[in-house]
Design an enzyme around this catalytic site. Structure first.
Site, mmCIF file in Angstrom:
data_model
loop_
_atom_site.group_PDB
_atom_site.id
_atom_site.type_symbol
_atom_site.label_atom_id
_atom_site.label_comp_id
_atom_site.label_asym_id
_atom_site.label_seq_id
_atom_site.Cartn_x
_atom_site.Cartn_y
_atom_site.Cartn_z
ATOM 1 N N HIS A 154 0.854 -1.188 0.000
ATOM 2 C CA HIS A 154 0.000 0.000 0.000
ATOM 3 C C HIS A 154 0.888 1.236 0.000
ATOM 4 O O HIS A 154 1.940 1.258 0.660
ATOM 5 C CB HIS A 154 -0.913 0.006 1.232
ATOM 6 C CG HIS A 154 -2.053 0.974 1.138
ATOM 7 N ND1 HIS A 154 -1.905 2.312 1.419
ATOM 8 C CD2 HIS A 154 -3.349 0.806 0.777
ATOM 9 C CE1 HIS A 154 -3.078 2.915 1.255
ATOM 10 N NE2 HIS A 154 -3.956 2.039 0.858
ATOM 11 N N ASP A 182 -7.881 -3.944 -0.525
ATOM 12 C CA ASP A 182 -8.444 -4.022 -1.876
ATOM 13 C C ASP A 182 -8.427 -5.450 -2.406
ATOM 14 O O ASP A 182 -9.335 -5.870 -3.126
ATOM 15 C CB ASP A 182 -7.661 -3.110 -2.828
ATOM 16 C CG ASP A 182 -7.743 -1.653 -2.421
ATOM 17 O OD1 ASP A 182 -8.862 -1.180 -2.217
ATOM 18 O OD2 ASP A 182 -6.696 -1.003 -2.297
#
Length: 431
Positions: free
Chosen positions: A308, A366
C-alpha cells in the site's frame, strides 16, 4: 489549531525568517508557512502535496509506518470487529460513540430517508444502458441539488445536517439503482425492516418475480467493507471534496466531485484492478509465471492488491477483511470459480514467500474486498461505486468540519511557473 511551542529558521540570501512549528496530538510536527510569502516573497514547491498539511482535522489519523488507522482515536480493527457501519458513521460525524438510544435514533433517521425523489427515476433513464455506474452516480448525486432545495444552504446548520443524513441514507439506493439500470433490471425500492448493508444487497439482487433473503454472513461482510472504507484522512477524493467545499459549493456538488475523483484508477479502482489481474492469471498453474514476473525488475507487471502506498508495514484493514473473505468463500465455495482459486493460492504464496515478506508486500484491503464482491456476484464495474457509497460519510464529516473552521479560505495552490516570460503580441500577417 495545534499548540505552537517551537520555531524553525529559514535562511534566504543571508536573511533569517522564523516559522512557527505546530505539534499535533499524533504524527510529525508541522511547520507553518502561511506567512512565508508575505515575509520572504517565496513559495514552497510540493507536487502532489505529499509533504504539506492542507488543514487541521480531528477525524482520522494514519501512521503508515506503524500500520495504524484511527477514527476519532479508535483503531479501525476494533471498529470493524466490534462495531458496525452506521455506528462508525455516527462516530465520524459527531466525534464520539453514541449511547444505545442515540444510535437507535440515528439508525431510524437514516433508514427513513433511503428513498429518493420519484422524479429522479426519470433522470436515470436519460443515461445509456451501457453507461458505467460511476458515470451515473456522478450525475445523479450532483443532480440531488436540483431535487432537494431545502438542504443546499451551507450557512444553515440545520440544512447541513439534513444534507448529511440524506446523502448517507440515499447513496446505497442510488448505487443500487445505477447497478440495476446498468444490467437492465427494474429498480428495487429500499425497505425499512432491513439494516443498512442488507438493504443495499436486497436492492441490488432482489427481483420482483421472487422473494430474496439476504444472507447474514454476506450482509456482515458488506457492512465491514463499508466500515473499512468509511474514511482515510486527506486522500485525493477527500481533498477534492474539501477544495470544492472551500468555494462554497452545495454539499451534493461537493460529494459528486469526490465521486468523480474516486473514479480514477489510481485511487478508487484498486480492487477492480486486482480482480482483473486475477482473471488475467486465469488458473492456479499460471501463478508461478506471474510471481516470477513480479520479482523481475525489468518487467512492468505488478501484483495488484499487495502492499500500500500509505501503509509501509501492513494495511490494518486487511486482517478484518480477510476474516470476512474467508467466511464468504466458505459460504459460497470456490470450487467452480477459478478466479477465487487463484486468489486464495496467491494469498498463500504472498504470505509465505520470503521476497514478499521481506518487502512487506502483504495482501491489502483491496485484495480481499475485491474477492468478496466478486464472490457475491458484483461485476467489477460496481466495485468503485460501492467504495464511493462507503466513503460518503468520510467526505461529509470532512466537509462539515471544514465549514465549521474559522480559518476556512478558498483553496488556491501556487505554482512553479516554467512557461514563457512576458512577450508582445505579433500581428498575424507578420508571423
Amino acid at each position: 489549531m495545534a499548540e505552537t511551542t517551537k520555531t524553525a529558521t529559514l535562511t534566504i540570501d543571508g536573511q533569517a525568517f522564523e516559522l512557527p512549528i505546530h505539534s499535533p496530538t499524533a504524527g510529525p510536527d508541522v511547520i507553518d508557512i502561511r506567512k512565508l510569502y508575505g515575509q520572504a516573497g517565496v513559495f514552497t514547491y510540493d507536487p502532489g502535496f505529499t509533504s504539506t498539511a492542507s488543514c487541521d482535522s480531528t477525524i482520522t489519523f494514519i501512521d503508515g509506518d506503524k500500520g495504524e488507522l484511527l477514527h476519532r482515536g479508535y483503531p479501525i480493527d476494533q471498529l470493524a470487529s466490534k462495531s458496525h457501519y452506521l455506528e462508525v458513521c455516527f462516530l465520524l460525524l459527531y466525534g464520539y460513540l453514541p449511547s444505545a438510544d442515540e444510535l437507535e435514533k440515528f439508525e431510524n433517521l437514516v433508514t427513513r430517508h433511503t428513498m429518493i425523489h420519484e422524479q429522479m427515476h426519470y433522470f436515470f433513464r436519460g443515461f445509456r444502458r451501457d453507461a458505467h455506474p460511476m458515470a451515473t452516480m456522478v450525475g445523479v448525486v450532483g443532480a440531488m441539488s436540483a431535487f432537494y432545495h431545502d438542504s443546499t444552504d451551507i450557512n444553515d446548520q440545520h440544512q447541513r445536517e439534513v444534507a448529511s443524513i440524506r446523502l448517507i441514507a440515499k447513496m446505497p439506493t442510488i448505487a443500487a439503482m445505477a447497478y440495476k439500470y446498468h444490467i437492465g433490471q427494474p429498480f428495487v425500492y429500499p425497505r425499512n425492516d432491513l439494516d443498512y448493508a442488507s438493504n443495499f444487497l436486497h436492492m441490488c439482487f432482489a427481483v420482483p418475480a421472487e422473494e430474496y433473503q439476504v444472507n447474514p454472513i454476506l450482509a456482515r461482510a458488506m457492512d465491514r467493507i463499508f466500515t473499512l472504507h468509511a474514511d482515510h484522512e486527506q486522500n485525493a477524493s477527500t481533498s477534492t471534496v474539501r477544495l470544492a467545499s472551500s468555494s462554497g459549493a452545495n454539499p451534493f456538488a461537493c460529494i459528486a466531485a469526490g465521486i468523480a475523483c474516486l473514479w480514477g484508477p489510481a485511487h478508487g479502482g484498486a480492487n477492480q484492478a486486482c480482480l482483473e489481474m486475477l482473471r488475467e492469471i486465469g488458473t492456479v498453474d499460471r501463478i508461478p509465471e506471474y510471481i516470477a514476473r513480479a520479482k523481475d525488475k525489468n518487467d512492468p507487471f505488478r501484483l495488484m492488491g499487495f502492499g500500500h502506498r500509505v501503509y509501509k508495514n501492513f494495511d490494518p484493514r486487511a486482517k478484518v477483511m480477510k476474516e470476512s473473505a474467508d467466511e464468504v468463500l466458505a459460504l459460497l465455495g470456490i470450487e467452480n470459480n477459478p478466479t477465487l482459486q487463484v486468489a486464495k493460492e496467491l494469498e498463500r504464496i504472498a504470505l509465505e514467500d520470503p521476497y514478499f515478506v521481506e518487502k512487506k508486500l502483504y495482501p491489502n484491503v483491496d485484495f480481499y474486498s475485491g474477492i468478496i464482491l466478486d464472490a457475491m456476484g458484483f461485476p467489477t464495474s460496481m466495485f468503485t461505486p460501492i467504495f464511493a457509497l462507503a466513503r460518503t460519510v468520510g467526505w461529509i464529516s470532512q466537509w462539515k468540519e471544514q465549514l465549521a473552521d474559522p480559518q476556512l479560505k478558498i483553496g488556491r495552490p501556487r505554482q512553479l511557473y516554467l512557461g514563457e516570460a512576458s512577450r508582445d503580441y505579433v500581428d498575424i500577417e507578420k508571423r
